[in-house]
Design an enzyme around this catalytic site. Sequence first.
Site, short mmCIF file in Angstrom:
data_model
loop_
_atom_site.label_atom_id
_atom_site.label_comp_id
_atom_site.label_asym_id
_atom_site.label_seq_id
_atom_site.Cartn_x
_atom_site.Cartn_y
_atom_site.Cartn_z
N GLY A 1 3.16 6.75 8.98
CA GLY A 1 4.43 6.91 8.25
C GLY A 1 5.42 5.79 8.47
N ASN A 2 5.14 4.95 9.48
CA ASN A 2 6.03 3.83 9.77
C ASN A 2 5.67 2.56 8.99
OD1 ASN A 2 7.80 4.94 11.86
ND2 ASN A 2 5.96 5.06 13.11
N SER A 3 4.60 2.60 8.20
CA SER A 3 4.20 1.43 7.42
C SER A 3 5.36 0.97 6.54
CB SER A 3 2.99 1.76 6.54
OG SER A 3 1.84 1.96 7.30
N ASP B 1 0.27 -7.59 1.67
CA ASP B 1 0.70 -6.19 1.69
C ASP B 1 2.23 -6.06 1.71
OD1 ASP B 1 0.27 -3.48 1.59
OD2 ASP B 1 -0.02 -3.25 3.75
N VAL C 1 -8.64 -27.82 2.60
CA VAL C 1 -9.68 -28.10 3.60
C VAL C 1 -10.50 -26.84 3.84
CG1 VAL C 1 -8.38 -29.91 4.77
CG2 VAL C 1 -8.12 -27.54 5.53
N HIS D 1 0.82 -1.22 0.00
CA HIS D 1 0.00 0.00 0.00
C HIS D 1 0.84 1.26 0.00
CE1 HIS D 1 0.37 -0.04 4.52
NE2 HIS D 1 0.39 1.27 4.33
N LEU E 1 -3.82 -26.55 1.67
CA LEU E 1 -4.08 -27.91 2.14
C LEU E 1 -5.26 -28.51 1.40
CD1 LEU E 1 -3.75 -27.79 6.04
CD2 LEU E 1 -2.41 -29.20 4.48
#
Length: 464
Positions: free
Chosen positions: A221-223, A149, A280, A119, A278
């Site tokens: 801003g730390n993303s 992401d 399931v 993002h 898997l």
Amino acid sequence: MKRFGNLFLVSLLSGATTLGAYKLLFDSDLIHSKSIVTVAPENYSRNVGLGAEAIDFTEAADKTVHTVVHVKNVSYRTTTNPMLEFFYGFGGGQQQQEQVGTGSGVIISEDGYIVTNNHVVKDASDIEITLNNKKTYKAKLIGTDIKMDIAVLKIDTNEKLPYSVFADSDNVKVGEWVLAVGNPYNLTSTVTAGIVSAKARNLDTNGIQSFIQTDAAVNPGNSGGALVNTHGELIGINTMISSQTGSYVGYSFAVPSNITRKIIQDIMEFGNVQRGILGVEGSELNGSASKELGIKETLGFYIKKTTKNSGAEKAGLQTGDIIIKLDNQNISTFAELSGYVNTKRPDDKVLVTFIRKEKTMTTTVTLSKISVSSTEFKGLELENITAADKKKFRVDYGVKIKELNNERLNVYANDLKGGIILSIGNTKITDIESASKIFSNIDEKETVQIEMMTANGQIIRLIL
């Protein structure tokens, strides 16, 4: 003389041990030389039972701040001015408007590969990277994984860059001290401390859910920044906060390093993410669910259905089985199951431990490729949409109706067959995986609303 001989022997053995460890370390580096990801040693110690005042965070911070970068995303949006359209005709009122987004990223190799959030760089026309030493570079987008992401970038530089090494996120413990490091708003790297609040956290936002939750302060801003342990080793990529205001309110989430590392390696080797399943469908157990099902177990993943021709079906798993372990990883929630499977690729083998009629059993399942999987719901056989479908219908999500096995809908077959289901009960359907999860919680007799796009592009709503 005897004492001298003993001392000499101890020195000789110590020297041999050091040389052996040196050889093992560099031989290990050679084994991983083809990968851009560097893995930390497994045998690191934890600061167990120590308060924050007794732990020195400075070494971990110093290791990490130089590996975290500022990411600037420049995109352009076309806007229309009705007045200019009136005077100058169609197209005369169109203007290009620059939009700037920012975030953080983590250098993962000395030659300039960087991991960040999808993002942060979504729809970017230009991407600019600023290092902690204020040097700036143009970046190239190598690949992305929208589900988790994650995005991989590359900058070209003649200097060797500091980079983060990956720890094994499966070894992370709840309550362990961690640092969140970001480079928000080009202020150079900033560091906050906290603990791991939870693992395998499921936020139920249609993606694959297995986040590390922490109370280290993380703001928008730390993303894309780093979540590291007290040794400065990467255990996650900070990706989101849960907040109604958009600001930090006490907890944040990171994609575990094991999942991130696998995504990066897939992008570098295959150009896209190789995701296995898997095969399931079911739900995680708890007290009320177990009571309703009439079973004793309250932890594990209860299988309601196995996908046709999947690895699970071929390995003999069946309705009513309860998965409690994959390889050596205990499974008590859906997030733990999906998180572990998503560190694997199609055709990988997984040892499944399960309970059947109160007996513990094991079987080996070969993971299926998700792109060839399908599912059925209320007589509609569904499959994932292709790149051609996305282009034709101008959508980037949904599942395609492959066949109709519902007689009530035969009269609408020409419109429905080949159409795209977009949502079920107001829940967006991204692909077969998210659809299967939703179907597992809906009784076949229950009435639901389906929003879909017909084969001729018309949006309709059905009650099934």
